[in-house]
Design an enzyme around this catalytic site. Structure first.
Site, PDB file in Angstrom:
ATOM      1  CE  LYS A 180      -4.919  -8.849  -3.733  1.00  0.00           C
ATOM      2  NZ  LYS A 180      -6.189  -8.413  -4.342  1.00  0.00           N
ATOM      3  N   GLY A 206      12.624  10.454  -9.619  1.00  0.00           N
ATOM      4  CA  GLY A 206      11.717  10.818 -10.694  1.00  0.00           C
ATOM      5  C   GLY A 206      12.502  10.994 -11.976  1.00  0.00           C
ATOM      6  CB  CYS A 209      17.109   9.267  -7.152  1.00  0.00           C
ATOM      7  SG  CYS A 209      17.751   9.140  -8.813  1.00  0.00           S
ATOM      8  CE1 TYR A 210      14.013  16.486 -10.558  1.00  0.00           C
ATOM      9  CE2 TYR A 210      12.584  16.491  -8.627  1.00  0.00           C
ATOM     10  CZ  TYR A 210      13.069  17.115  -9.772  1.00  0.00           C
ATOM     11  OH  TYR A 210      12.607  18.361 -10.109  1.00  0.00           O
ATOM     12  CG  HIS A 267      16.618   4.170  -6.328  1.00  0.00           C
ATOM     13  ND1 HIS A 267      15.462   4.904  -6.326  1.00  0.00           N
ATOM     14  CD2 HIS A 267      17.366   4.626  -7.362  1.00  0.00           C
ATOM     15  CE1 HIS A 267      15.480   5.765  -7.324  1.00  0.00           C
ATOM     16  NE2 HIS A 267      16.630   5.621  -7.968  1.00  0.00           N
ATOM     17  CB  SER A 314     -16.208 -10.762  -5.828  1.00  0.00           C
ATOM     18  OG  SER A 314     -14.940 -10.626  -5.206  1.00  0.00           O
ATOM     19  N   GLY A 315     -15.988 -12.930  -3.280  1.00  0.00           N
ATOM     20  CA  GLY A 315     -15.205 -14.102  -2.895  1.00  0.00           C
ATOM     21  C   GLY A 315     -13.722 -13.840  -3.039  1.00  0.00           C
ATOM     22  N   GLY A 316     -13.373 -12.715  -3.646  1.00  0.00           N
ATOM     23  CA  GLY A 316     -11.969 -12.314  -3.732  1.00  0.00           C
ATOM     24  C   GLY A 316     -11.519 -11.776  -2.390  1.00  0.00           C
ATOM     25  CB  VAL A 317      -8.177 -11.539  -0.771  1.00  0.00           C
ATOM     26  CG1 VAL A 317      -7.405 -10.880  -1.862  1.00  0.00           C
ATOM     27  CG2 VAL A 317      -7.651 -11.107   0.576  1.00  0.00           C
ATOM     28  CG  ASP A 318      -8.699  -6.670  -2.741  1.00  0.00           C
ATOM     29  OD1 ASP A 318      -7.847  -7.200  -1.997  1.00  0.00           O
ATOM     30  OD2 ASP A 318      -8.431  -6.227  -3.869  1.00  0.00           O
ATOM     31  CD  GLU A 362      13.573   3.391  -3.669  1.00  0.00           C
ATOM     32  OE1 GLU A 362      14.455   3.717  -2.861  1.00  0.00           O
ATOM     33  OE2 GLU A 362      13.384   4.004  -4.738  1.00  0.00           O
TER      34      GLU A 362
END
Ligand code: XMP
Length: 511
Positions: free
Chosen positions: A367, A56, A83-84, A170, A223-227, A172
């Site tokens: 996602k 942070g 880190c922090y 880090h 909507s046709g979107g993936v989500d 990650e």
């Protein structure tokens, strides 16, 4: 995700926090980000197998430095501070945190004690990303040093007895070599069994949704979107025909897209689907409108109206399904900057409709996990890997006023561009690519004839978060092919330009 083992990530507002959560999940352990001030009672309730303190921007000495309830250290749950997080642990246990003369930033060799379980399987030097000003210069009581660099005398600490660890770098980020292995070692320290995966997610979600919704009715805006597609299929698996999906086709989708979406949901899943062909309504409302934000507003409002009308025909529904995903959950609530674009998501607005509760079956997923879930559910790859498409659709890719003719020109040109990109095998590499019909006409020559037609712009970007993006270096041969095909095959386009601006200063869309 009640039954799964969990890692709790305490957020101290570091820039890589989502990455930490992802790295844990990549190791098949479910993780969740919560703010640092979560109460100890709540943690006990969640009963995580381990806790990670993120990095942070604060200094532990600053006035409003984020701190944790010290009882957290008495829970007997393994803790890793990054880190922090390391500095906070050090300060808590009587170590000293000093201010560096200069900020250390970059990848550098870190000397590590590979007898520590946190570094099991490592060489004794590892390239790691350091980015900090403060550093620990005196060990806290009961801890030993497990890492250091030339500039940072204590870059890692461990109390194996209490299973509390801290590292200055880090793990990650990809810049840290084998960083994911450090996370994995921490998960071993936590005794994780690593059972989290998308098929267990599907199974558990279906069970939970069945219990929650029972025989009641749910409504979903597709909507046709993936989500929204994945959310709909998941719900369909749980409650079958008690789910109705409304697909408002505003006529602003890409070529063939509306039919493709309909086909998948009707034929493959036998979902209760209402497709509303509302192009004329939308175009009538949009006639003569040139201002991008007005276009967005009109489309958003009209969408709600159409959706509402259809929902009324269905009668009472208790649940509204939304395709909210985890980054939306984390990002909402964090202070937002200036509005550049209002980003209407036409799939997510109908708060006028009469329902009792919102169900968000994907709100725990990133996602890429939504995509994996989609594949797990048998949704076709072209839908699962569909590039992001803005809610207002082609309306913001026809610059200036929108007409049916202009939309058709754009649809054809965009189709050719997409086709050639796919042929060249670039469709997964480019994060977004599309055509824009500019409002500019220029002179050309076709055969012996003078033409006076539209200029089409091609846009392609590479990005990981869509907040910043670089224009894609598409090979000239491919651009040449696309250009020549479009001017030859699509009437009323006689000039093609390629957009070579990154974001910032440009945005991805032109409007
Ligand atoms: P910009 O143009 O702001 O786009 O760089 C960033 C990402 O957001 C998408 N976008 C939208 N998505 N409704 C949406 O659902 C909108 O109004 C909208 N405007 C832009 C854009 O396609 C890109 O992926």
């Amino acid at each position: 995700m009640k039954d799964n083992e969990k890692i709790l990530i305490l957020d101290f507002y570091g820039q890589y926090n989502q990455l930490i959560a992802r790295r844990v999940r990549e190791n098949n352990v479910y993780s969740e980000i919560v703010t640092f001030d979560i109460t100890v009672e709540k943690i006990k309730e969640i009963a995580p197998k381990g806790i990670i303190f993120t990095g942070g921007p604060s200094s532990v000495y600053s006035e409003n430095a984020p701190k944790v309830d010290n009882k957290i250290f008495e829970l007997g749950i393994p803790i890793l501070g990054i880190c922090y997080g390391l500095q906070l642990i050090s300060q808590t246990f009587g170590g000293n945190v000093a201010r560096a003369n200069r900020r250390e930033y970059g990848t550098m060799p870190v000397n590590i004690d590979n007898t520590s379980p946190l570094f099991a399987g490592f060489e004794n030097v590892n390239e790691c990303l350091m980015t900090h000003s403060d550093f620990v210069d005196k060990l806290p009581a009961g801890f030993k040093k497990i890492a250091y660099t030339d500039d940072c005398p204590i870059a890692g600490i461990a109390d194996d007895e209490r299973k509390i660890y801290g590292i200055q770098f880090h793990p990650e980020v990809n810049h840290t070599k084998n960083g994911i292995k450090i996370i994995s070692n921490f998960l071993d320290i936590c005794g994780c069994k690593r059972t989290w995966n998308m098929s267990s997610f599907v199974e558990e979600s279906v069970k939970a949704l069945k219990e929650k919704i029972g025989d009641k009715k749910a409504l979903c805006a597709l909507s046709g979107g993936v989500d929204s597609s994945v959310a709909a299929v998941l719900l369909n698996k749980a409650i079958g025909k008690n789910l109705t999906c409304i697909f408002v086709d505003h006529g602003l989708l890409r070529k063939n897209e509306g039919d493709e979406v309909e086909k998948v949901f009707r034929e493959q899943y036998d979902i209760n689907l209402v497709r509303v062909n509302a192009k004329d309504r939308f175009l009538a409302k949009l006639a003569g409108i040139t201002e991008p934000e007005r276009k967005r507003k009109i489309i958003g409002e009209e969408f709600i109206r159409v959706f509402e009308e259809e929902a009324k025909k269905i009668g009472k529904v208790e649940f509204l399904v939304q395709g909210t995903i985890y980054p939306d959950v984390i990002e909402s609530g964090v202070g937002k900057g200036q509005t550049i674009k209002s980003h209407h998501n036409v799939g997510g607005l109908p708060d006028y409709v009469n329902f009792e509760e919102i169900v968000e079956p994907l709100r725990d997923l990133f996602k890429d996990e939504v995509r994996k879930t989609g594949l797990e559910l048998g949704i076709p790859e072209n839908l699962v890997y569909r590039q992001p498409f803005p809610g207002p659709g082609l309306a913001i890719r026809v610059i200036g006023d929108i007409t049916d003719e202009k939309l058709n020109i754009l649809k054809e040109a965009d189709y050719i561009f997409r086709e050639e990109i796919a042929k060249a095998g670039l469709d997964r590499k480019l994060n977004q690519y599309f055509a824009v019909l500019t409002n500019l006409k220029s002179v050309g020559v076709m055969g012996d004839e003078r033409t006076y037609d539209y200029t089409l712009a091609l846009r392609a970007v590479e990005t990981s978060d869509f907040m910043t993006a670089t224009w894609a270096r598409i090979p000239y041969e491919i651009l040449e092919k696309v250009s020549s095909r479009i001017v030859n095959e699509v009437k009323h386009i006689n000039r093609i330009v390629y957009d070579i601006t990154s974001k910032p200063p440009a945005t991805i869309e032109w409007e």
